[in-house]
Write a protein that holds these residues in place. Structure first.
Motif, PDB file in Angstrom:
ATOM      1  N   GLY A   1       0.800  -1.218   0.000  1.00 29.47           N
ATOM      2  CA  GLY A   1       0.000   0.000   0.000  1.00 29.47           C
ATOM      3  C   GLY A   1       0.829   1.261   0.000  1.00 29.47           C
ATOM      4  N   VAL A   2       2.094   1.145   0.366  1.00 32.31           N
ATOM      5  CA  VAL A   2       3.033   2.265   0.334  1.00 32.31           C
ATOM      6  C   VAL A   2       4.389   1.680  -0.047  1.00 32.31           C
ATOM      7  CG1 VAL A   2       3.539   2.037   2.808  1.00 32.31           C
ATOM      8  CG2 VAL A   2       4.043   4.191   1.655  1.00 32.31           C
ATOM      9  N   PRO A   3       5.158   2.333  -0.922  1.00 34.90           N
ATOM     10  CA  PRO A   3       6.454   1.788  -1.318  1.00 34.90           C
ATOM     11  C   PRO A   3       7.427   1.674  -0.139  1.00 34.90           C
ATOM     12  CG  PRO A   3       5.755   3.550  -2.803  1.00 34.90           C
ATOM     13  CD  PRO A   3       4.828   3.583  -1.630  1.00 34.90           C
ATOM     14  N   VAL A   4       8.176   0.577  -0.128  1.00 34.57           N
ATOM     15  CA  VAL A   4       9.215   0.361   0.880  1.00 34.57           C
ATOM     16  C   VAL A   4      10.502   0.013   0.146  1.00 34.57           C
ATOM     17  CG1 VAL A   4       9.898  -0.881   2.960  1.00 34.57           C
ATOM     18  CG2 VAL A   4       7.457  -0.565   2.452  1.00 34.57           C
ATOM     19  N   THR A   5      11.564   0.737   0.404  1.00 35.00           N
ATOM     20  CA  THR A   5      12.829   0.517  -0.302  1.00 35.00           C
ATOM     21  C   THR A   5      13.638  -0.623   0.317  1.00 35.00           C
ATOM     22  OG1 THR A   5      14.057   2.101   1.073  1.00 35.00           O
ATOM     23  CG2 THR A   5      12.944   2.967  -0.873  1.00 35.00           C
ATOM     24  N   ASN A   6      14.444  -1.260  -0.520  1.00 34.40           N
ATOM     25  CA  ASN A   6      15.495  -2.199  -0.099  1.00 34.40           C
ATOM     26  C   ASN A   6      15.010  -3.462   0.606  1.00 34.40           C
ATOM     27  OD1 ASN A   6      17.551  -0.375  -1.012  1.00 34.40           O
ATOM     28  ND2 ASN A   6      17.272   0.802   0.869  1.00 34.40           N
ATOM     29  N   LEU A   7      13.780  -3.849   0.390  1.00 37.75           N
ATOM     30  CA  LEU A   7      13.303  -5.073   1.024  1.00 37.75           C
ATOM     31  C   LEU A   7      13.782  -6.296   0.254  1.00 37.75           C
ATOM     32  CD1 LEU A   7       9.615  -4.447   2.147  1.00 37.75           C
ATOM     33  CD2 LEU A   7      11.706  -4.351   3.506  1.00 37.75           C
ATOM     34  N   LYS A   8      14.341  -7.243   0.990  1.00 39.09           N
ATOM     35  CA  LYS A   8      14.681  -8.545   0.427  1.00 39.09           C
ATOM     36  C   LYS A   8      13.751  -9.561   1.074  1.00 39.09           C
ATOM     37  CE  LYS A   8      19.568  -7.450  -0.364  1.00 39.09           C
ATOM     38  NZ  LYS A   8      20.978  -7.844  -0.088  1.00 39.09           N
TER      39      LYS A   8
ATOM     40  N   THR B   1      16.550  -6.157   4.927  1.00 34.40           N
ATOM     41  CA  THR B   1      16.053  -7.247   5.768  1.00 34.40           C
ATOM     42  C   THR B   1      17.126  -8.328   5.882  1.00 34.40           C
ATOM     43  OG1 THR B   1      14.935  -8.086   3.771  1.00 34.40           O
ATOM     44  CG2 THR B   1      13.605  -6.842   5.335  1.00 34.40           C
ATOM     45  N   TYR B   2      17.145  -9.260   4.930  1.00 33.16           N
ATOM     46  CA  TYR B   2      18.104 -10.361   5.005  1.00 33.16           C
ATOM     47  C   TYR B   2      19.529  -9.898   4.727  1.00 33.16           C
ATOM     48  CZ  TYR B   2      20.971 -14.294   3.665  1.00 33.16           C
ATOM     49  OH  TYR B   2      22.008 -15.169   3.575  1.00 33.16           O
TER      50      TYR B   2
ATOM     51  N   LEU C   1      18.672 -14.617   9.385  1.00 30.12           N
ATOM     52  CA  LEU C   1      17.549 -15.548   9.339  1.00 30.12           C
ATOM     53  C   LEU C   1      16.358 -14.944   8.594  1.00 30.12           C
ATOM     54  CD1 LEU C   1      17.694 -16.733  13.074  1.00 30.12           C
ATOM     55  CD2 LEU C   1      18.825 -17.767  11.082  1.00 30.12           C
ATOM     56  N   GLY C   2      16.562 -13.758   8.028  1.00 29.22           N
ATOM     57  CA  GLY C   2      15.456 -13.061   7.358  1.00 29.22           C
ATOM     58  C   GLY C   2      14.386 -12.646   8.335  1.00 29.22           C
ATOM     59  N   ASN C   3      14.794 -12.419   9.582  1.00 25.04           N
ATOM     60  CA  ASN C   3      13.837 -12.191  10.660  1.00 25.04           C
ATOM     61  C   ASN C   3      13.955 -10.797  11.259  1.00 25.04           C
ATOM     62  OD1 ASN C   3      11.690 -13.381  12.073  1.00 25.04           O
ATOM     63  ND2 ASN C   3      13.005 -13.935  13.807  1.00 25.04           N
ATOM     64  N   ALA C   4      14.555  -9.863  10.512  1.00 27.61           N
ATOM     65  CA  ALA C   4      14.742  -8.504  11.011  1.00 27.61           C
ATOM     66  C   ALA C   4      14.675  -7.512   9.859  1.00 27.61           C
ATOM     67  CB  ALA C   4      16.087  -8.364  11.727  1.00 27.61           C
TER      68      ALA C   4
ATOM     69  N   ASP D   1      12.878  -6.870  14.990  1.00 27.90           N
ATOM     70  CA  ASP D   1      12.950  -8.291  14.650  1.00 27.90           C
ATOM     71  C   ASP D   1      11.970  -9.126  15.477  1.00 27.90           C
ATOM     72  OD1 ASP D   1      14.163  -9.723  16.955  1.00 27.90           O
ATOM     73  OD2 ASP D   1      16.011  -8.648  16.508  1.00 27.90           O
ATOM     74  N   MET D   2      11.801 -10.357  15.005  1.00 29.63           N
ATOM     75  CA  MET D   2      10.864 -11.276  15.645  1.00 29.63           C
ATOM     76  C   MET D   2      11.614 -12.453  16.268  1.00 29.63           C
ATOM     77  SD  MET D   2       7.896  -9.949  15.330  1.00 29.63           S
ATOM     78  CE  MET D   2       6.733 -11.295  15.606  1.00 29.63           C
ATOM     79  N   GLY D   3      12.825 -12.184  16.768  1.00 25.33           N
ATOM     80  CA  GLY D   3      13.630 -13.221  17.409  1.00 25.33           C
ATOM     81  C   GLY D   3      13.305 -13.352  18.878  1.00 25.33           C
ATOM     82  N   ARG D   4      14.323 -13.450  19.690  1.00 28.73           N
ATOM     83  CA  ARG D   4      14.111 -13.576  21.131  1.00 28.73           C
ATOM     84  C   ARG D   4      13.672 -12.245  21.727  1.00 28.73           C
ATOM     85  NH1 ARG D   4      19.355 -17.189  23.077  1.00 28.73           N
ATOM     86  NH2 ARG D   4      18.872 -19.057  21.843  1.00 28.73           N
ATOM     87  N   GLY D   5      13.043 -12.316  22.846  1.00 33.37           N
ATOM     88  CA  GLY D   5      12.578 -11.101  23.507  1.00 33.37           C
ATOM     89  C   GLY D   5      11.526 -11.451  24.528  1.00 33.37           C
TER      90      GLY D   5
END
Length: 221
Positions: free
Chosen positions: A83-90, A128-129, A149-152, A213-217
């Motif tokens: 819905g909105v452009p996001v740069t540099n996403l892998k 991201t990755y 891990l592609g998680n951030a 990120d969606m890692g530990r926390g």
């Protein structure tokens, strides 16, 4: 006496050589390229894909891949249109993508409109990755980053409809209280959504971006 001293020198030399050989190698991708992992798609990942589709997000599911050195990305997507452009996403794992989209839509966008008086027309990401170790934390040693891990995802700033570029660098401690409050607000919201949220107050390595990120926390700084 000389023989004893020589023995000590040889012993120390052997210890140093052993330590050098036992040091972990640098974290980098396999030279021959990634290896595709042929596993069935877990139900949780399928559900996440369905969630994105229901939110009218255009995305492409990606194969599970092992890049080497512990950099393994599973259940990932390539976001094409949120819905909105996001740069540099892998590639990014689907749960991260789902949380990221919710944060942009229901935290960043309303905060920009209410606090800055303009809509967000582009999100500037630092990516991201990336197959690498954690940076900025000597105690982490050679521990792999959630980016591996592609998680951030790292967010550097936003472009507004009125032409302003609001960046973390310079904006976090801006002389404009509205900009300062905007970044504090979206940072606080990120802390409630992501497992780990790091900003400029955490350490020098994050002076110019928000790490999410969606890692530990949970961990918020």
């Amino acid at each position: 006496m000389r023989l004893a001293a020589l023995s000590v020198v040889l012993l120390l030399a052997s210890c140093v050589g052993g330590d050098r050989n036992e040091r972990p190698g640098p974290i980098r991708e396999r030279r021959s390229g990634p290896v595709t992992i042929a596993n069935p798609t877990p139900r949780e990942t399928q559900q996440c894909f369905g969630d994105l589709s229901r939110e009218s997000v255009r995305f492409s599911p990606l194969p599970d891949r092992d890049f080497g050195s512990g950099c393994v990305v599973t259940g990932a997507v390539q976001l094409l249109d949120i819905g909105v452009p996001v740069t540099n996403l892998k590639s990014m794992r689907c749960p991260l993508a789902r949380t990221f989209i919710g944060w942009i839509r229901f935290a960043v966008a309303p905060a920009a409109k209410q606090m800055l008086g303009s809509e967000v027309v582009r999100v500037e990401s630092f990516g991201t990755y990336a197959c690498r170790a954690i940076v900025g934390s000597p105690s982490a040693g050679n521990k792999i980053s959630q980016h591996g891990l592609g998680n951030a995802v790292d967010i550097g700033g936003f472009v507004l409809a009125d032409g302003r570029k609001i960046r973390v660098e310079g904006g976090w401690n801006s002389s404009d209280p509205a900009v300062r409050d905007f970044f504090r607000t979206i940072h606080k919201s990120a802390c409630r959504r992501f497992r780990t949220t790091l900003g400029p107050d955490y350490n020098a390595a994050h002076y110019n971006h928000l790490h999410l990120d969606m890692g530990r926390g949970p961990f918020c700084a």
